[in-house]
Design a protein around this motif. Structure first.
Motif, mmCIF file in Angstrom:
data_model
loop_
_atom_site.group_PDB
_atom_site.id
_atom_site.type_symbol
_atom_site.label_atom_id
_atom_site.label_comp_id
_atom_site.label_asym_id
_atom_site.label_seq_id
_atom_site.Cartn_x
_atom_site.Cartn_y
_atom_site.Cartn_z
ATOM 1 N N LEU A 1 -29.103 28.768 61.393
ATOM 2 C CA LEU A 1 -27.925 28.915 62.259
ATOM 3 C C LEU A 1 -26.809 29.666 61.539
ATOM 4 C CD1 LEU A 1 -26.941 27.879 65.082
ATOM 5 C CD2 LEU A 1 -25.714 26.124 63.808
ATOM 6 N N THR A 2 -26.474 29.240 60.323
ATOM 7 C CA THR A 2 -25.379 29.887 59.601
ATOM 8 C C THR A 2 -25.744 31.322 59.223
ATOM 9 O OG1 THR A 2 -26.246 28.791 57.624
ATOM 10 C CG2 THR A 2 -24.351 27.785 58.683
ATOM 11 N N PHE A 3 -26.994 31.529 58.833
ATOM 12 C CA PHE A 3 -27.455 32.879 58.501
ATOM 13 C C PHE A 3 -27.321 33.781 59.728
ATOM 14 C CE2 PHE A 3 -30.223 36.309 57.512
ATOM 15 C CZ PHE A 3 -30.361 36.349 56.143
ATOM 16 N N GLY A 4 -27.816 33.277 60.879
ATOM 17 C CA GLY A 4 -27.795 34.071 62.105
ATOM 18 C C GLY A 4 -26.382 34.336 62.577
ATOM 19 N N LEU A 5 -25.492 33.318 62.497
ATOM 20 C CA LEU A 5 -24.109 33.508 62.944
ATOM 21 C C LEU A 5 -23.400 34.542 62.082
ATOM 22 C CD1 LEU A 5 -22.553 30.074 63.949
ATOM 23 C CD2 LEU A 5 -22.855 32.133 65.328
ATOM 24 N N THR A 6 -23.677 34.524 60.774
ATOM 25 C CA THR A 6 -23.059 35.506 59.889
ATOM 26 C C THR A 6 -23.431 36.922 60.312
ATOM 27 O OG1 THR A 6 -23.344 33.898 58.118
ATOM 28 C CG2 THR A 6 -22.712 36.119 57.480
ATOM 29 N N LEU A 7 -24.723 37.145 60.482
ATOM 30 C CA LEU A 7 -25.182 38.484 60.865
ATOM 31 C C LEU A 7 -24.631 38.870 62.229
ATOM 32 C CD1 LEU A 7 -28.901 38.884 59.800
ATOM 33 C CD2 LEU A 7 -26.899 40.130 59.014
ATOM 34 N N LEU A 8 -24.653 37.922 63.169
ATOM 35 C CA LEU A 8 -24.187 38.207 64.523
ATOM 36 C C LEU A 8 -22.699 38.561 64.503
ATOM 37 C CD1 LEU A 8 -25.372 38.028 67.483
ATOM 38 C CD2 LEU A 8 -24.046 35.927 67.654
ATOM 39 N N GLY A 9 -21.909 37.783 63.722
ATOM 40 C CA GLY A 9 -20.471 38.042 63.648
ATOM 41 C C GLY A 9 -20.184 39.432 63.115
ATOM 42 N N LEU A 10 -20.854 39.822 62.043
ATOM 43 C CA LEU A 10 -20.649 41.157 61.469
ATOM 44 C C LEU A 10 -21.026 42.242 62.472
ATOM 45 C CD1 LEU A 10 -22.052 40.651 57.842
ATOM 46 C CD2 LEU A 10 -19.655 40.924 58.519
ATOM 47 N N ALA A 11 -22.185 42.065 63.119
ATOM 48 C CA ALA A 11 -22.697 43.098 64.029
ATOM 49 C C ALA A 11 -21.813 43.213 65.269
ATOM 50 C CB ALA A 11 -24.133 42.778 64.424
ATOM 51 N N VAL A 12 -21.493 42.072 65.883
ATOM 52 C CA VAL A 12 -20.674 42.115 67.100
ATOM 53 C C VAL A 12 -19.290 42.639 66.765
ATOM 54 C CG1 VAL A 12 -19.614 40.698 68.882
ATOM 55 C CG2 VAL A 12 -21.975 40.307 68.253
ATOM 56 N N GLY A 13 -18.740 42.228 65.611
ATOM 57 C CA GLY A 13 -17.427 42.722 65.203
ATOM 58 C C GLY A 13 -17.419 44.238 65.089
ATOM 59 N N ALA B 1 -17.911 35.462 60.955
ATOM 60 C CA ALA B 1 -18.962 35.840 60.006
ATOM 61 C C ALA B 1 -18.655 35.295 58.623
ATOM 62 C CB ALA B 1 -19.111 37.359 59.970
ATOM 63 N N GLY B 2 -17.387 35.416 58.212
ATOM 64 C CA GLY B 2 -17.007 34.934 56.886
ATOM 65 C C GLY B 2 -17.184 33.429 56.762
ATOM 66 N N VAL B 3 -16.716 32.712 57.778
ATOM 67 C CA VAL B 3 -16.837 31.244 57.743
ATOM 68 C C VAL B 3 -18.312 30.839 57.707
ATOM 69 C CG1 VAL B 3 -16.429 29.142 59.054
ATOM 70 C CG2 VAL B 3 -14.624 30.858 58.870
ATOM 71 N N SER B 4 -19.142 31.501 58.539
ATOM 72 C CA SER B 4 -20.570 31.168 58.554
ATOM 73 C C SER B 4 -21.207 31.471 57.210
ATOM 74 C CB SER B 4 -21.303 31.967 59.624
ATOM 75 O OG SER B 4 -20.629 31.891 60.826
ATOM 76 N N ALA B 5 -20.789 32.559 56.590
ATOM 77 C CA ALA B 5 -21.366 32.895 55.287
ATOM 78 C C ALA B 5 -21.049 31.809 54.279
ATOM 79 C CB ALA B 5 -20.842 34.241 54.812
ATOM 80 N N LEU B 6 -19.769 31.324 54.309
ATOM 81 C CA LEU B 6 -19.406 30.226 53.412
ATOM 82 C C LEU B 6 -20.233 28.980 53.732
ATOM 83 C CD1 LEU B 6 -15.522 30.434 53.050
ATOM 84 C CD2 LEU B 6 -17.269 30.715 51.277
ATOM 85 N N ALA B 7 -20.381 28.716 55.044
ATOM 86 C CA ALA B 7 -21.156 27.550 55.462
ATOM 87 C C ALA B 7 -22.605 27.686 55.004
ATOM 88 C CB ALA B 7 -21.097 27.390 56.971
ATOM 89 N N LEU B 8 -23.147 28.908 55.083
ATOM 90 C CA LEU B 8 -24.534 29.145 54.640
ATOM 91 C C LEU B 8 -24.685 28.753 53.169
ATOM 92 C CD1 LEU B 8 -27.376 30.352 54.894
ATOM 93 C CD2 LEU B 8 -26.384 32.587 54.437
ATOM 94 N N ILE B 9 -23.711 29.203 52.359
ATOM 95 C CA ILE B 9 -23.777 28.851 50.934
ATOM 96 C C ILE B 9 -23.694 27.335 50.771
ATOM 97 C CG2 ILE B 9 -22.619 29.093 48.705
ATOM 98 C CD1 ILE B 9 -21.646 31.853 49.710
ATOM 99 N N GLY B 10 -22.746 26.728 51.523
ATOM 100 C CA GLY B 10 -22.573 25.278 51.438
ATOM 101 C C GLY B 10 -23.837 24.537 51.825
#
Lengths: 263, 373
Positions: B101-113, B63-72
């Motif tokens: 993709l990055t937005f969705g992965l971030t949310l998914l990572g937080l939720a699944v975690g 989730a953290g990596v995707s969030a950074l990627a989203l910003i990037g």
């Protein structure tokens, strides 16, 4: 009263004949000089036109008539049709028609480029005022994509869909997909209004606006130009909604099952 | 357990209790019995536990990596338009999918975690809670009722009838005022100004103060005013037009609004010479030569009925396949529409531009209750 010169009756008769002949020649010459030239210019029969005539007589005559006057129940008159109309119908393979049906459809082209040009020249020599081909060719016919998109949505999208996918009309007729159309075909279609398509004359959509529209159509052909991800057929809410429901809801149900399952 | 049982436990007893015992007591006081309340990892720090924790941590790292990627992606990914085939086109078309993709992965990572942590580390719990019988005890009912009666007597309200009525009426009137404010705006008479261009009976084509109403094109630029002349349309052509008044020329808002009015869209047709056209009774002089103008709003449910077949003269509405015959007064010939498309009376003004000779002779668009057939 002076003494009359007597001439023999034979000479008199001769003179009368000569006078009559002279008068006739003079009148004929005068008539020839004074009669106005025919307004409709009869184009010079060139080699190209003769070739066009041959093609016409072989393939078009049955439905359009020997003098391009049209045949009732088969085909319309082509007098004054113009080269643009011939170009669109023949270069897209719509003409010659395979059979009488709701509307002609695109199929493999029957003629070479030279033959099409010859046919255009032949038909164009009948009647004046027909729609002309554009000055430019190919890529030079592409204008401003953004403005073209705007104009396309205002004038064309109702029937051809917002990315030129085409769509159904009444009683078996349809607005065709614009994928296979090249620049000249889009231009001549707008100009001549083939089949049931309305005519978009140059005072309604200027040649420049036509070029803008062409640029837009060429940019969205074959479902390209997808800045939002997969186009899903470029059909809009139907396919997009179906995918959202099927894929989205299945994913949500699976996630819910996983969350609810005992570890 | 009832309230009294809680008081039976002395402060000393509570002091002596461990947290674990206090939790058990608390659940017992709520009539909840913990049948099973086992630790997931009775022995802390095992290999298995560490592996499980790594697993859960992995989701949060994702989730953290995707969030950074989203910003990037949002800041650096190129998104400006390029035509298909141009170098860089492919990269640009990926902008929106990458943001998603990055937005969705971030949310998914937080939720699944979060869910995975709960599944792997929270105690396995099985609790039973007793259900209480439905109603309050007889003592409770009687005492509460008595308290209410007592309040009435002691405050003197029971005795002071007039005061009570005045107070109650005032409060009631205030309530009435609130009700009026809530419902009042909904009470409208849409037929009061039946002659206004904004009523359902009239459209934007209605002449105001005798000013000429021109036919105007929509060129995509709402500030541009392009009027229509007969020679602008080729035979077999048609164009959508909107009303224009000279007094609107310098008023951008009105110029824009005129193009957006739902009831104003009109299709101007130029039929091919020699087409047999019949008009509906009373509308024989509405057209100008081969030029005919019909409302674009379908009389079924108001979609733009604009799929025009110039040879058959049929007009198709894409929503429910209503068809109108524009060679015969735009009467419906197929589909759910029952009324013809209204015809706009047009002529050509002294300056050579098309003008409307007045509003439609009938109501535009779908029917409504007050519309008599």
């Amino acid at each position: 009263m002076s003494q009359q010169r007597r001439t023999s009756p034979r000479r008199r008769r001769l003179r009368r004949w000569a006078f009559l002949l002279l008068a006739l020649v003079a009148a004929g010459t005068l008539a020839g000089l004074l009669t106005p030239q025919r307004q409709t210019a009869v184009a010079q029969e060139s080699g190209t036109q003769r070739q066009g005539e041959q093609i016409y007589l072989n393939t078009c005559l049955t439905c359009h008539g020997a003098q391009l006057e049209g045949v009732e129940g088969r085909g319309p008159s082509l007098v004054g049709a113009g080269e643009a109309k011939v170009y669109f119908q023949v270069s897209t393979g719509r003409m010659p028609l395979a059979r009488q049906q709701a509307q002609g459809q695109r199929k493999p082209v029957e003629f070479s480029d030279d033959e099409i040009r010859a046919l255009m020249a032949y038909v164009d020599s009948f009647g004046g005022g027909g729609a002309k081909m554009p000055e430019e060719r190919g890529e030079a016919l592409r204008g401003n994509v953004a403005r073209g998109g705007e104009l396309f949505r205002l004038n064309c999208a109702a029937c051809h869909n917002f990315t030129g996918r085409g769509g159904a009309l009444t009683s078996g007729k349809y607005a065709p997909s614009l994928d296979p159309a090249n620049e000249e075909q889009i231009y001549t279609a707008m100009l001549t209004g083939p089949s049931n398509m309305p005519v978009f004359g140059d005072r309604q959509l200027s040649p420049e606006e036509k070029r803008d529209i062409i640029a837009y159509v060429e940019s969205v052909q074959h479902e390209s130009n997808n800045y939002g991800g997969h186009p899903l057929g470029s059909l809009g809410p139907v396919s997009e909604g179906a995918v959202a429901w099927v894929v989205g809801i299945v994913a949500l149900v699976l996630l819910t099952l996983w969350i609810g399952a005992r570890a | 357990m009832s309230e009294r049982d809680k008081d039976a436990i002395s402060a000393d007893e509570l002091d002596r209790m461990s947290d674990d015992e206090l939790v058990r007591l608390g659940t017992r006081l709520d009539d909840v019995r913990l049948v099973q309340y086992a630790e997931r990892w009775p022995v802390p720090g095992t290999k298995m536990e560490r592996r499980a924790l790594r697993h859960v941590t992995g989701w949060f790292v994702l989730a953290g990596v995707s969030a950074l990627a989203l910003i990037g992606v949002f800041v650096f990914w190129p998104y400006e338009y390029l035509p298909p085939g141009a170098p860089g086109y492919q990269v640009r078309t990926l902008y929106t999918p990458m943001v998603g993709l990055t937005f969705g992965l971030t949310l998914l990572g937080l939720a699944v975690g979060a869910v995975a942590y709960a599944k792997k580390f929270l105690p396995q719990e099985l609790a039973v809670q007793q259900r209480h019988s439905g109603s309050s005890s007889e003592a409770d009912k009687r005492t509460v009722a008595a308290e209410f009666r007592d309040a009435g007597t002691r405050s003197g309200l029971q005795r002071r009838t007039l005061f009570r009525r005045v107070a109650a009426t005032s409060a009631g009137l205030f309530g009435l005022g609130l009700g009026v404010m809530a419902i009042g705006p909904l009470v409208r008479d849409p037929w009061k100004h039946g002659d206004s261009p904004d009523s359902l009976w009239r459209t934007g084509w209605k002449p105001i103060n005798g000013e000429t109403v021109y036919l105007r094109l929509d060129t995509g630029d709402p500030d541009e005013v392009v009027l229509v002349r007969p020679e602008d349309l080729r035979a077999g052509g048609y164009v959508t037009v909107f009303p224009f008044r000279e007094t609107d020329r310098e008023e951008p808002e009105r110029l824009h609004a005129a193009l957006r009015r739902a009831d104003s869209a009109v299709m101007l047709f130029r039929f091919r010479p020699g087409t047999t056209v019949t008009s509906r009774p009373g509308r024989e002089d509405f057209h100008h030569g081969d030029f005919y103008a019909y409302s674009k709003v379908c009389t079924h449910l108001g979609c733009p009925a604009s799929l025009y077949e110039q040879q058959t003269g049929r007009l198709l509405c894409p929503c429910h396949q209503s068809q109108f015959d524009v060679f015969a007064g735009a009467v419906p010939i197929f589909g759910p529409a029952t009324r013809p498309l209204p015809e706009l009376p047009i002529t050509v003004g002294d300056d050579g531009y098309f003008v409307a000779r007045g509003d439609f002779a009938e109501v535009v668009g779908p029917g409504f209750w007050e519309l008599k057939p």
